[in-house]
Design a protein around this motif. Structure first.
Motif, PDB file in Angstrom:
ATOM      1  N   ASN A 308       0.819  -1.204   0.000  1.00  0.00           N
ATOM      2  CA  ASN A 308       0.000   0.000   0.000  1.00  0.00           C
ATOM      3  C   ASN A 308       0.857   1.258   0.000  1.00  0.00           C
ATOM      4  OD1 ASN A 308       0.555   0.835   2.938  1.00  0.00           O
ATOM      5  ND2 ASN A 308      -0.156  -1.281   3.158  1.00  0.00           N
ATOM      6  N   LEU A 309       0.229   2.374  -0.343  1.00  0.00           N
ATOM      7  CA  LEU A 309       0.880   3.682  -0.293  1.00  0.00           C
ATOM      8  C   LEU A 309      -0.187   4.727   0.010  1.00  0.00           C
ATOM      9  CD1 LEU A 309       3.432   5.441  -0.706  1.00  0.00           C
ATOM     10  CD2 LEU A 309       2.737   5.674  -3.107  1.00  0.00           C
ATOM     11  N   GLN A 310      -0.017   5.418   1.107  1.00  0.00           N
ATOM     12  CA  GLN A 310      -0.980   6.441   1.499  1.00  0.00           C
ATOM     13  C   GLN A 310      -0.874   7.648   0.559  1.00  0.00           C
ATOM     14  OE1 GLN A 310      -0.381   8.560   5.304  1.00  0.00           O
ATOM     15  NE2 GLN A 310      -2.438   7.860   5.874  1.00  0.00           N
ATOM     16  N   TYR A 334       2.260  -5.907 -10.050  1.00  0.00           N
ATOM     17  CA  TYR A 334       2.683  -5.017  -8.971  1.00  0.00           C
ATOM     18  C   TYR A 334       2.089  -3.616  -9.096  1.00  0.00           C
ATOM     19  CZ  TYR A 334       5.981  -8.879  -8.982  1.00  0.00           C
ATOM     20  OH  TYR A 334       6.539 -10.129  -9.006  1.00  0.00           O
ATOM     21  N   LYS A 335       1.002  -3.510  -9.808  1.00  0.00           N
ATOM     22  CA  LYS A 335       0.307  -2.235  -9.962  1.00  0.00           C
ATOM     23  C   LYS A 335      -0.618  -1.986  -8.771  1.00  0.00           C
ATOM     24  CE  LYS A 335      -2.691   0.241 -13.230  1.00  0.00           C
ATOM     25  NZ  LYS A 335      -3.420   0.151 -14.525  1.00  0.00           N
ATOM     26  N   LEU A 336      -0.692  -0.738  -8.327  1.00  0.00           N
ATOM     27  CA  LEU A 336      -1.560  -0.347  -7.219  1.00  0.00           C
ATOM     28  C   LEU A 336      -2.789   0.382  -7.761  1.00  0.00           C
ATOM     29  CD1 LEU A 336       1.593  -0.161  -6.129  1.00  0.00           C
ATOM     30  CD2 LEU A 336       0.474   0.664  -4.058  1.00  0.00           C
ATOM     31  N   GLU A 337      -3.930   0.153  -7.123  1.00  0.00           N
ATOM     32  CA  GLU A 337      -5.169   0.830  -7.473  1.00  0.00           C
ATOM     33  C   GLU A 337      -5.554   1.788  -6.351  1.00  0.00           C
ATOM     34  OE1 GLU A 337      -6.484   0.562 -10.346  1.00  0.00           O
ATOM     35  OE2 GLU A 337      -5.424  -1.208 -11.119  1.00  0.00           O
ATOM     36  N   TYR A 338      -6.183   2.894  -6.723  1.00  0.00           N
ATOM     37  CA  TYR A 338      -6.510   3.918  -5.728  1.00  0.00           C
ATOM     38  C   TYR A 338      -7.859   3.645  -5.082  1.00  0.00           C
ATOM     39  CZ  TYR A 338      -6.737   8.450  -3.446  1.00  0.00           C
ATOM     40  OH  TYR A 338      -6.805   9.452  -2.505  1.00  0.00           O
ATOM     41  N   ASP A 339      -7.877   3.699  -3.747  1.00  0.00           N
ATOM     42  CA  ASP A 339      -9.096   3.580  -2.948  1.00  0.00           C
ATOM     43  C   ASP A 339      -9.383   4.959  -2.351  1.00  0.00           C
ATOM     44  OD1 ASP A 339     -11.024   3.160  -0.982  1.00  0.00           O
ATOM     45  OD2 ASP A 339     -10.258   1.184  -0.439  1.00  0.00           O
ATOM     46  N   LEU A 344      -5.867   5.793  -0.217  1.00  0.00           N
ATOM     47  CA  LEU A 344      -4.822   4.778  -0.182  1.00  0.00           C
ATOM     48  C   LEU A 344      -4.707   4.098  -1.541  1.00  0.00           C
ATOM     49  CD1 LEU A 344      -3.010   3.311   2.062  1.00  0.00           C
ATOM     50  CD2 LEU A 344      -4.811   1.580   2.065  1.00  0.00           C
ATOM     51  N   TYR A 345      -3.472   3.950  -1.999  1.00  0.00           N
ATOM     52  CA  TYR A 345      -3.195   3.045  -3.110  1.00  0.00           C
ATOM     53  C   TYR A 345      -2.928   1.657  -2.534  1.00  0.00           C
ATOM     54  CZ  TYR A 345      -2.821   6.438  -6.923  1.00  0.00           C
ATOM     55  OH  TYR A 345      -3.100   7.364  -7.892  1.00  0.00           O
ATOM     56  N   ILE A 346      -3.461   0.631  -3.177  1.00  0.00           N
ATOM     57  CA  ILE A 346      -3.308  -0.716  -2.638  1.00  0.00           C
ATOM     58  C   ILE A 346      -3.168  -1.721  -3.782  1.00  0.00           C
ATOM     59  CG2 ILE A 346      -5.805  -1.184  -2.524  1.00  0.00           C
ATOM     60  CD1 ILE A 346      -5.170  -2.617   0.203  1.00  0.00           C
ATOM     61  N   GLY A 347      -2.374  -2.763  -3.553  1.00  0.00           N
ATOM     62  CA  GLY A 347      -2.177  -3.831  -4.526  1.00  0.00           C
ATOM     63  C   GLY A 347      -1.779  -5.109  -3.826  1.00  0.00           C
ATOM     64  N   SER A 348      -1.758  -6.195  -4.557  1.00  0.00           N
ATOM     65  CA  SER A 348      -1.334  -7.473  -3.983  1.00  0.00           C
ATOM     66  C   SER A 348      -0.717  -8.329  -5.080  1.00  0.00           C
ATOM     67  CB  SER A 348      -2.509  -8.210  -3.340  1.00  0.00           C
ATOM     68  OG  SER A 348      -3.475  -8.575  -4.305  1.00  0.00           O
ATOM     69  N   ALA A 349       0.233  -9.165  -4.686  1.00  0.00           N
ATOM     70  CA  ALA A 349       0.916 -10.037  -5.642  1.00  0.00           C
ATOM     71  C   ALA A 349       1.531 -11.212  -4.896  1.00  0.00           C
ATOM     72  CB  ALA A 349       1.998  -9.273  -6.406  1.00  0.00           C
ATOM     73  N   LEU A 350       1.814 -12.280  -5.640  1.00  0.00           N
ATOM     74  CA  LEU A 350       2.474 -13.443  -5.060  1.00  0.00           C
ATOM     75  C   LEU A 350       3.985 -13.194  -4.975  1.00  0.00           C
ATOM     76  CD1 LEU A 350       0.751 -16.492  -6.805  1.00  0.00           C
ATOM     77  CD2 LEU A 350       0.444 -15.705  -4.442  1.00  0.00           C
ATOM     78  N   PHE A 351       4.548 -13.433  -3.795  1.00  0.00           N
ATOM     79  CA  PHE A 351       5.986 -13.365  -3.573  1.00  0.00           C
ATOM     80  C   PHE A 351       6.435 -14.664  -2.911  1.00  0.00           C
ATOM     81  CE2 PHE A 351       5.003  -8.906  -3.974  1.00  0.00           C
ATOM     82  CZ  PHE A 351       6.149  -8.320  -4.492  1.00  0.00           C
ATOM     83  N   LYS A 352       7.536 -15.193  -3.400  1.00  0.00           N
ATOM     84  CA  LYS A 352       8.121 -16.370  -2.764  1.00  0.00           C
ATOM     85  C   LYS A 352       8.838 -15.936  -1.489  1.00  0.00           C
ATOM     86  CE  LYS A 352      10.712 -20.538  -4.074  1.00  0.00           C
ATOM     87  NZ  LYS A 352      11.507 -21.174  -5.160  1.00  0.00           N
ATOM     88  N   GLN A 353       8.846 -16.797  -0.493  1.00  0.00           N
ATOM     89  CA  GLN A 353       9.474 -16.442   0.780  1.00  0.00           C
ATOM     90  C   GLN A 353      10.906 -15.957   0.568  1.00  0.00           C
ATOM     91  OE1 GLN A 353       7.910 -20.171   3.079  1.00  0.00           O
ATOM     92  NE2 GLN A 353       8.685 -18.715   4.606  1.00  0.00           N
ATOM     93  N   GLY A 354      11.248 -14.858   1.262  1.00  0.00           N
ATOM     94  CA  GLY A 354      12.572 -14.283   1.130  1.00  0.00           C
ATOM     95  C   GLY A 354      12.600 -12.872   1.667  1.00  0.00           C
ATOM     96  N   TYR A 355      13.590 -12.116   1.227  1.00  0.00           N
ATOM     97  CA  TYR A 355      13.761 -10.715   1.610  1.00  0.00           C
ATOM     98  C   TYR A 355      13.690  -9.879   0.329  1.00  0.00           C
ATOM     99  CZ  TYR A 355      16.147  -6.380   2.863  1.00  0.00           C
ATOM    100  OH  TYR A 355      16.471  -5.050   3.029  1.00  0.00           O
ATOM    101  N   TYR A 356      12.917  -8.774   0.361  1.00  0.00           N
ATOM    102  CA  TYR A 356      12.688  -7.975  -0.839  1.00  0.00           C
ATOM    103  C   TYR A 356      12.909  -6.492  -0.563  1.00  0.00           C
ATOM    104  CZ  TYR A 356      10.480 -12.115  -2.848  1.00  0.00           C
ATOM    105  OH  TYR A 356      10.236 -13.385  -3.325  1.00  0.00           O
ATOM    106  N   ASP A 357      13.691  -5.842  -1.438  1.00  0.00           N
ATOM    107  CA  ASP A 357      13.785  -4.385  -1.495  1.00  0.00           C
ATOM    108  C   ASP A 357      12.831  -3.881  -2.567  1.00  0.00           C
ATOM    109  OD1 ASP A 357      15.651  -4.056   0.458  1.00  0.00           O
ATOM    110  OD2 ASP A 357      17.275  -3.391  -0.848  1.00  0.00           O
ATOM    111  N   TYR A 358      12.272  -2.676  -2.348  1.00  0.00           N
ATOM    112  CA  TYR A 358      11.381  -2.121  -3.360  1.00  0.00           C
ATOM    113  C   TYR A 358      11.245  -0.616  -3.189  1.00  0.00           C
ATOM    114  CZ  TYR A 358       7.710  -1.835   0.256  1.00  0.00           C
ATOM    115  OH  TYR A 358       6.989  -1.519   1.390  1.00  0.00           O
ATOM    116  N   MET A 359      10.722   0.021  -4.243  1.00  0.00           N
ATOM    117  CA  MET A 359      10.307   1.418  -4.213  1.00  0.00           C
ATOM    118  C   MET A 359       9.006   1.548  -4.992  1.00  0.00           C
ATOM    119  SD  MET A 359      13.634   3.884  -4.619  1.00  0.00           S
ATOM    120  CE  MET A 359      14.944   3.912  -3.394  1.00  0.00           C
TER     121      MET A 359
END
Length: 411
Positions: A308-310, A334-339, A344-359
């Protein structure tokens, strides 16, 4: 013929992409790194015995006939004019024979791995290469990955400093480079030598085809006002899902249920107007890992991560979550939709277990703008990679004659 009818025409007619690219939505968690170094950029020495390893998952499970091909490219990532026998020892089209089914509670996938070079194929010259994985039954590409083979014939010096342009003084990092070719004769350096610089392994923001500004003896210099300058950005946001038994720092909650797991990230805010904050990150990389079970490649679950992103307003541009996990591209997953009700912008996606950096980035006509949402501060710690290409007058391909990696904080 029946199998072909199940595959969208857009995939069957897909032209080969000469960049890091995934062609089908059932291929996940693609990583090409040095064998044993999980956050390395795929650069390998021509003269040494290093190995690169490609790992990926097929979410459709079962076994498929995947084959691989390597293609020599020029400095601009177009296919070179060479025939295969001029750059490889062996044969393209070999099958990937290292694979294993997942052993998870929820996720059903098959993990594939291939190590290069191997007994079937090796490269014989330096330069840029594209590794392509094909579904042999359908005759379509499913993965493209860039890698580089280097001859270390020149020495690269560097200096990272604050930008000379006063308007970029607080937001950018400027790099001065020197290329010493004392032990390698270059007759016309202004026409035969070109430099590429990457920040944090991101080819989309790379500065390419840089020529020397001046020379002193056997040393070339790239040191011109406001020439080699990158936005420093901010330290990366991140989340850690190596274990699903507890919530780590930036995770709000983990919901385990019959069909899998939902991971809700904590509320993210825009950082364009915030001050610099030094935090530990992996400079955009991600790692597949499992804190609870061995052999993370087949024991790790795919979980639904809700991000999410406020924002008090909706942007004209689309917003995406990006990083090495998305090949620094704006992918629909990995696209976010506006609520509007929750601002709030919000999105969801499948990620395999691990550590992730993002912007987060705004996308407009293929351009990804991270500055507007993340901001930039010159003190941010970044990794840089310098690639020196050489094509002698009359030669038919670009050699990679030097590579150097360094960190902006290690001055």
């Amino acid at each position: 013929m029946f199998c072909l009818s199940l595959v969208p025409y857009s995939i069957l007619s897909q032209e080969l992409e000469y960049r890091d690219f995934v062609y089908t939505d059932y291929i996940k968690s693609v990583k090409l790194t040095h064998s044993g170094l999980r956050t390395s950029i795929p650069v390998i020495d021509l003269q040494k015995r290093g190995r690169l390893k490609l790992v990926f998952d097929d979410m459709e499970g079962g076994f498929k006939n995947y084959t691989y091909e390597i293609i020599h490219c020029d400095k601009d990532w177009a296919p070179s004019d060479l025939d295969e026998f001029e750059y490889i020892d062996g044969f393209n089209g070999e099958e990937i024979d290292e694979y294993a089914a997942s052993v998870c509670g929820y996720s059903d996938y098959t993990n594939y791995q291939v190590t290069l070079p191997n007994d079937d194929i090796n490269w014989t010259i330096s330069g840029n290469y594209l590794l392509v994985i094909y579904d042999d039954d359908l005759g379509i590409p499913v993965i493209s990955r860039r890698f580089m083979v280097v001859e270390n014939l020149v020495t690269i010096g560097y200096e990272v400093k604050r930008a000379s342009n006063v308007q970029k003084l607080k937001t950018h990092q400027e790099i001065k480079l020197s290329i010493n070719h004392r032990n390698f004769n270059i007759s016309r350096p202004g026409e035969e030598v070109y430099t590429t610089v990457l920040q944090n392994g991101n080819w989309n923001s790379a500065m390419t085809n840089l020529s020397a500004d001046y020379a002193i003896g056997d040393e070339l210099f790239i040191d011109q006002y406001d020439k080699l300058v990158f936005p420093a950005l901010k330290e990366f946001r991140n989340f850690d899902i190596r274990s699903l038994n507890y919530a780590t720092e930036f995770i709000h909650s983990i919901d385990l249920h019959r069909d899998g797991a939902d991971v809700l990230l904590k509320l993210n805010r825009k950082r364009s107007l915030t001050n610099f904050l030094s935090e530990t990150d992996a400079n955009g990389f991600y790692i597949i890992d499992n804190a609870d079970y061995p052999d993370a490649h087949v024991s790790s679950e795919y979980v639904n991560v809700i991000f999410n992103l406020q924002s008090n307003r909706e942007y004209d541009e689309d917003i995406y979550m990006i990083g090495a996990f998305s090949d620094w591209q704006a992918r629909e997953d990995y696209k976010l939709e506006y609520d509007a009700l929750r601002s709030l912008y919000i999105g969801s996606a499948l990620f395999k277990q691990g550590y992730y950096d993002y912007m987060f980035a705004l996308e407009s006509d293929g351009y990804l703008d991270m500055l507007s949402l993340e901001g930039s501060w010159y003190e941010t710690e970044n990794d840089y990679l310098v690639l020196i290409y050489y094509r002698e007058f009359g030669a038919r391909f670009d050699r990679l004659i030097g590579v150097s990696g360094f960190n902006s904080n290690l001055r």
